[in-house]
Scaffold this motif. Structure first.
Motif, PDB file in Angstrom:
ATOM      1  N   ILE A 108       0.811  -1.222   0.063  1.00 20.41           N
ATOM      2  CA  ILE A 108       0.074   0.189  -0.032  1.00 20.41           C
ATOM      3  C   ILE A 108       0.731   1.403  -0.034  1.00 20.41           C
ATOM      4  O   ILE A 108       0.286   2.322   0.239  1.00 20.41           O
ATOM      5  CB  ILE A 108      -0.825   0.110   1.050  1.00 20.41           C
ATOM      6  CG1 ILE A 108      -0.124   0.047   2.465  1.00 20.41           C
ATOM      7  CG2 ILE A 108      -1.947  -0.989   1.178  1.00 20.41           C
ATOM      8  CD1 ILE A 108      -1.038   0.288   3.579  1.00 20.41           C
ATOM      9  N   SER A 109       2.142   0.908   0.133  1.00 23.36           N
ATOM     10  CA  SER A 109       2.753   2.266   0.279  1.00 23.36           C
ATOM     11  C   SER A 109       2.964   3.372  -0.974  1.00 23.36           C
ATOM     12  O   SER A 109       3.297   4.632  -0.814  1.00 23.36           O
ATOM     13  CB  SER A 109       4.484   2.040   0.422  1.00 23.36           C
ATOM     14  OG  SER A 109       5.113   0.817  -0.945  1.00 23.36           O
ATOM     15  N   GLN A 110       2.343   2.876  -2.225  1.00 22.57           N
ATOM     16  CA  GLN A 110       2.521   3.549  -3.307  1.00 22.57           C
ATOM     17  C   GLN A 110       1.034   4.576  -3.216  1.00 22.57           C
ATOM     18  O   GLN A 110       0.828   5.456  -3.878  1.00 22.57           O
ATOM     19  CB  GLN A 110       2.335   3.045  -4.543  1.00 22.57           C
ATOM     20  CG  GLN A 110       3.975   2.402  -4.857  1.00 22.57           C
ATOM     21  CD  GLN A 110       5.029   3.224  -4.794  1.00 22.57           C
ATOM     22  OE1 GLN A 110       4.969   4.431  -5.667  1.00 22.57           O
ATOM     23  NE2 GLN A 110       6.106   3.025  -4.088  1.00 22.57           N
ATOM     24  N   ARG A 111       0.164   4.040  -2.256  1.00 25.06           N
ATOM     25  CA  ARG A 111      -1.283   4.872  -2.270  1.00 25.06           C
ATOM     26  C   ARG A 111      -1.225   5.621  -0.917  1.00 25.06           C
ATOM     27  O   ARG A 111      -2.245   6.336  -0.838  1.00 25.06           O
ATOM     28  CB  ARG A 111      -2.344   3.892  -2.597  1.00 25.06           C
ATOM     29  CG  ARG A 111      -2.246   2.987  -3.819  1.00 25.06           C
ATOM     30  CD  ARG A 111      -1.934   3.741  -4.811  1.00 25.06           C
ATOM     31  NE  ARG A 111      -3.214   4.520  -5.331  1.00 25.06           N
ATOM     32  CZ  ARG A 111      -3.276   5.283  -6.271  1.00 25.06           C
ATOM     33  NH1 ARG A 111      -2.360   5.536  -7.247  1.00 25.06           N
ATOM     34  NH2 ARG A 111      -4.494   6.120  -6.611  1.00 25.06           N
ATOM     35  N   THR A 168       2.898   4.729   5.214  1.00 33.09           N
ATOM     36  CA  THR A 168       2.702   3.818   6.400  1.00 33.09           C
ATOM     37  C   THR A 168       3.324   4.335   7.479  1.00 33.09           C
ATOM     38  O   THR A 168       3.582   3.776   8.625  1.00 33.09           O
ATOM     39  CB  THR A 168       3.034   2.519   6.026  1.00 33.09           C
ATOM     40  OG1 THR A 168       4.632   2.204   5.508  1.00 33.09           O
ATOM     41  CG2 THR A 168       2.110   1.889   5.046  1.00 33.09           C
ATOM     42  N   GLU A 169       4.515   5.445   7.327  1.00 35.59           N
ATOM     43  CA  GLU A 169       4.977   6.009   8.580  1.00 35.59           C
ATOM     44  C   GLU A 169       4.564   7.595   8.508  1.00 35.59           C
ATOM     45  O   GLU A 169       5.435   8.666   8.525  1.00 35.59           O
ATOM     46  CB  GLU A 169       6.453   5.939   8.165  1.00 35.59           C
ATOM     47  CG  GLU A 169       7.000   4.620   8.104  1.00 35.59           C
ATOM     48  CD  GLU A 169       8.655   4.553   8.117  1.00 35.59           C
ATOM     49  OE1 GLU A 169       9.214   5.732   7.770  1.00 35.59           O
ATOM     50  OE2 GLU A 169       9.313   3.475   8.015  1.00 35.59           O
ATOM     51  N   ALA A 170       3.301   7.818   8.680  1.00 30.53           N
ATOM     52  CA  ALA A 170       2.779   8.950   8.529  1.00 30.53           C
ATOM     53  C   ALA A 170       2.591   9.714   9.891  1.00 30.53           C
ATOM     54  O   ALA A 170       2.431  10.759   9.824  1.00 30.53           O
ATOM     55  CB  ALA A 170       1.240   8.991   7.853  1.00 30.53           C
ATOM     56  N   VAL A 171       2.652   9.007  10.920  1.00 27.46           N
ATOM     57  CA  VAL A 171       2.488   9.542  12.206  1.00 27.46           C
ATOM     58  C   VAL A 171       3.914   9.818  12.848  1.00 27.46           C
ATOM     59  O   VAL A 171       4.708   9.018  12.969  1.00 27.46           O
ATOM     60  CB  VAL A 171       1.682   8.426  13.266  1.00 27.46           C
ATOM     61  CG1 VAL A 171       1.459   9.270  14.321  1.00 27.46           C
ATOM     62  CG2 VAL A 171       0.383   8.298  12.776  1.00 27.46           C
ATOM     63  N   ILE A 190       6.526   6.568  13.781  1.00 28.30           N
ATOM     64  CA  ILE A 190       6.053   5.258  14.177  1.00 28.30           C
ATOM     65  C   ILE A 190       5.588   4.394  13.031  1.00 28.30           C
ATOM     66  O   ILE A 190       4.412   4.790  12.774  1.00 28.30           O
ATOM     67  CB  ILE A 190       5.067   5.269  15.602  1.00 28.30           C
ATOM     68  CG1 ILE A 190       5.852   5.838  16.774  1.00 28.30           C
ATOM     69  CG2 ILE A 190       4.943   3.819  15.857  1.00 28.30           C
ATOM     70  CD1 ILE A 190       4.810   5.763  18.129  1.00 28.30           C
ATOM     71  N   PRO A 191       6.293   3.603  12.398  1.00 26.57           N
ATOM     72  CA  PRO A 191       5.749   2.888  11.156  1.00 26.57           C
ATOM     73  C   PRO A 191       4.518   2.107  11.630  1.00 26.57           C
ATOM     74  O   PRO A 191       4.319   1.518  12.632  1.00 26.57           O
ATOM     75  CB  PRO A 191       6.987   1.845  10.925  1.00 26.57           C
ATOM     76  CG  PRO A 191       8.243   2.480  11.578  1.00 26.57           C
ATOM     77  CD  PRO A 191       7.704   3.047  12.888  1.00 26.57           C
ATOM     78  N   GLY A 192       3.644   2.001  10.779  1.00 27.61           N
ATOM     79  CA  GLY A 192       2.293   1.223  10.877  1.00 27.61           C
ATOM     80  C   GLY A 192       1.423   1.585  11.921  1.00 27.61           C
ATOM     81  O   GLY A 192       0.567   0.895  12.466  1.00 27.61           O
ATOM     82  N   LEU A 193       1.671   2.829  11.929  1.00 23.08           N
ATOM     83  CA  LEU A 193       0.513   3.461  12.834  1.00 23.08           C
ATOM     84  C   LEU A 193      -0.481   4.475  12.111  1.00 23.08           C
ATOM     85  O   LEU A 193      -0.003   5.174  11.199  1.00 23.08           O
ATOM     86  CB  LEU A 193       1.202   4.497  13.868  1.00 23.08           C
ATOM     87  CG  LEU A 193       0.230   4.871  15.408  1.00 23.08           C
ATOM     88  CD1 LEU A 193      -0.348   3.578  15.953  1.00 23.08           C
ATOM     89  CD2 LEU A 193       0.968   5.852  16.119  1.00 23.08           C
ATOM     90  N   ASP A 194      -2.004   4.263  12.190  1.00 20.85           N
ATOM     91  CA  ASP A 194      -2.641   5.051  11.111  1.00 20.85           C
ATOM     92  C   ASP A 194      -3.909   5.644  11.980  1.00 20.85           C
ATOM     93  O   ASP A 194      -4.334   5.104  13.246  1.00 20.85           O
ATOM     94  CB  ASP A 194      -2.907   4.283   9.986  1.00 20.85           C
ATOM     95  CG  ASP A 194      -3.619   5.205   8.680  1.00 20.85           C
ATOM     96  OD1 ASP A 194      -3.400   6.321   8.932  1.00 20.85           O
ATOM     97  OD2 ASP A 194      -3.878   4.410   7.870  1.00 20.85           O
ATOM     98  N   TYR A 220      -1.362  10.979   2.138  1.00 18.69           N
ATOM     99  CA  TYR A 220       0.037  11.318   2.383  1.00 18.69           C
ATOM    100  C   TYR A 220      -0.016  12.526   3.745  1.00 18.69           C
ATOM    101  O   TYR A 220      -1.218  12.827   4.206  1.00 18.69           O
ATOM    102  CB  TYR A 220       0.805  11.948   1.442  1.00 18.69           C
ATOM    103  CG  TYR A 220       0.310  13.445   1.061  1.00 18.69           C
ATOM    104  CD1 TYR A 220       1.174  14.368   1.582  1.00 18.69           C
ATOM    105  CD2 TYR A 220      -0.820  13.580   0.266  1.00 18.69           C
ATOM    106  CE1 TYR A 220       0.720  15.741   1.054  1.00 18.69           C
ATOM    107  CE2 TYR A 220      -1.015  14.972  -0.008  1.00 18.69           C
ATOM    108  CZ  TYR A 220      -0.142  15.959   0.296  1.00 18.69           C
ATOM    109  OH  TYR A 220      -0.524  17.227   0.193  1.00 18.69           O
ATOM    110  N   SER A 221       1.089  12.438   4.289  1.00 19.49           N
ATOM    111  CA  SER A 221       1.442  13.402   5.260  1.00 19.49           C
ATOM    112  C   SER A 221       2.552  14.428   4.921  1.00 19.49           C
ATOM    113  O   SER A 221       3.474  13.892   4.243  1.00 19.49           O
ATOM    114  CB  SER A 221       1.428  12.734   6.635  1.00 19.49           C
ATOM    115  OG  SER A 221       0.350  12.183   7.036  1.00 19.49           O
TER     116      SER A 221
END
Length: 375
Positions: free
Chosen positions: A153-156, A159-162, A177-181, A324-325
């Motif tokens: 899903i990294s292209q859409r 996954t490291e947005a927080v 923190i990877p994988g936090l959403d 995205y962030s």
């Protein structure tokens, strides 16, 4: 994205599922970079009308192989109330597997909704517009993403947005923190599983405890509660802003990150998460961004550039969303942002999509640095 076909299949069947109380395996899409053709869906149950999907490859470079695997049993959607800590789910737009950590109650300011349909009012005082926008309480969730799904899903969706401000002297240093959403209530497709560790994430067993006597069978550890309390100011989701232009919906969620001192001045930091969704059938591509950033100190900055975060995403019926962030800093405790995204159609014509104006507000927690990972 492939999960969009699941969204159409599962969401359309949810009400019938609730009536017939059937249970079926739900299928998690492994090739997230490919689309699914809903015309090739095969019914699994004539009563529930749940579907399995055969894949049609759209622009995937991944090798052929197994694309579907059973992950659990689909549950009824919650029309009222909220999902509890430990609820397993599929993201209805991005398709990843996840688990709910805790809820947030935010005010959603939707410029597409008439004022009479909402509750709290927030006047739009920016140059972007002057109409009053009403806010309505809406539930979001802090969740963990299954790390097995992150590469797909990294292209859409990042996954490291927080992100957080680091505790050392470098005022611009950030860590993630990877994988936090953050996930909206309507994007949750709940399911259950018999696995004791159904989600692969380094924080899963540090935050959650398997308890088969409960439903869902995962409860919060003291570690999760302590982490939530310590990081509440930097995780808190309070306002969400949304606007649609020519079938392109833009959702913005701002987060205050804290203040740091730099060269004898105070620098205030925010991150903002943006989701772009194509609600129509026309294929479009984001080409440019145009931001206006107003600071309480009296400055007005204009930012123009190609794409966003180094990408120019295509939004189509098969892959309608991109998330995205990014970050912004001001030398004042508050400000506003607004702007436009320029999109290109397949015939070469362009059109602007409005970014809903949103406030950048600081808070009272500036003296308590974020703690990030639990000890």
């Amino acid at each position: 994205m492939a999960a969009c076909a699941i969204r159409r299949g599962l969401l359309s069947s949810a009400s019938k599922y609730n009536q017939h109380k059937c249970t079926h395996r739900i299928l998690s899409v492994i090739d997230f970079s490919s689309g699914l053709d809903p015309k090739r869906a095969q019914p699994l149950c004539s009563a529930c009308r749940l579907y399995s999907f055969q894949q049609t490859r759209f622009m995937s470079s991944r090798p052929e192989g197994k694309i579907l695997e059973p992950v659990g049993v689909f549950e009824a959607l919650k029309q009222h109330g909220k999902y509890e800590t430990g609820q397993l789910f599929l993201h209805s737009v991005f398709g990843y597997r996840g688990i709910v950590l805790f809820p947030w109650h935010a005010r959603l300011y939707d410029r597409d909704v008439s004022p009479a349909a909402a509750t709290d009012s927030k006047p739009d005082s920016t140059a972007h517009g002057s109409k009053e926008v009403k806010g309505k309480m809406h539930t979001y969730y802090q969740v963990l993403i299954d790390t097995r799904d992150c590469p797909h899903i990294s292209q859409r969706s990042q996954t490291e947005a927080v992100t957080f401000l680091a505790n050392h002297d470098d005022s611009r240093a950030l860590y993630a923190i990877p994988g936090l959403d953050y996930v909206s209530h309507e994007d949750i497709l709940p399911y259950n599983s018999t696995e004791q560790v159904p989600i692969q994430h380094e924080l899963f067993e540090r935050f959650l405890l398997f308890n088969p006597s409960r439903n869902p069978p995962f409860t919060a550890r003291d570690t999760l509660r302590a982490w939530q309390e310590k990081n509440h100011p930097w995780l808190e989701l309070s306002d969400v802003h949304r606007e649609t232009t020519e079938n392109i919906r833009v959702t913005v969620i701002p987060f205050y990150m804290g203040m740091r001192e730099a060269q004898n001045s105070h620098v205030y930091w925010w991150r903002y998460c943006i989701r772009l969704e194509n609600l129509g059938n026309e294929v479009v591509q984001l080409r440019e961004r145009h931001w206006r950033i107003f600071s309480l100190s009296g400055t007005l900055e204009t930012v123009r550039g190609r794409g966003v975060v180094g990408k120019e995403p295509v939004l189509s019926r098969e892959q309608p969303a991109f998330q995205y962030s990014s970050h912004v800093s001001l030398q004042a405790p508050s400000g506003h942002m607004w702007g436009t995204f320029c999109f290109e159609r397949t015939d070469g014509s362009h059109f602007d999509v409005r970014i809903p104006p949103f406030s950048l507000e600081s808070n009272k927690y500036d003296k308590a640095p974020p703690t990030g990972y639990p000890l």
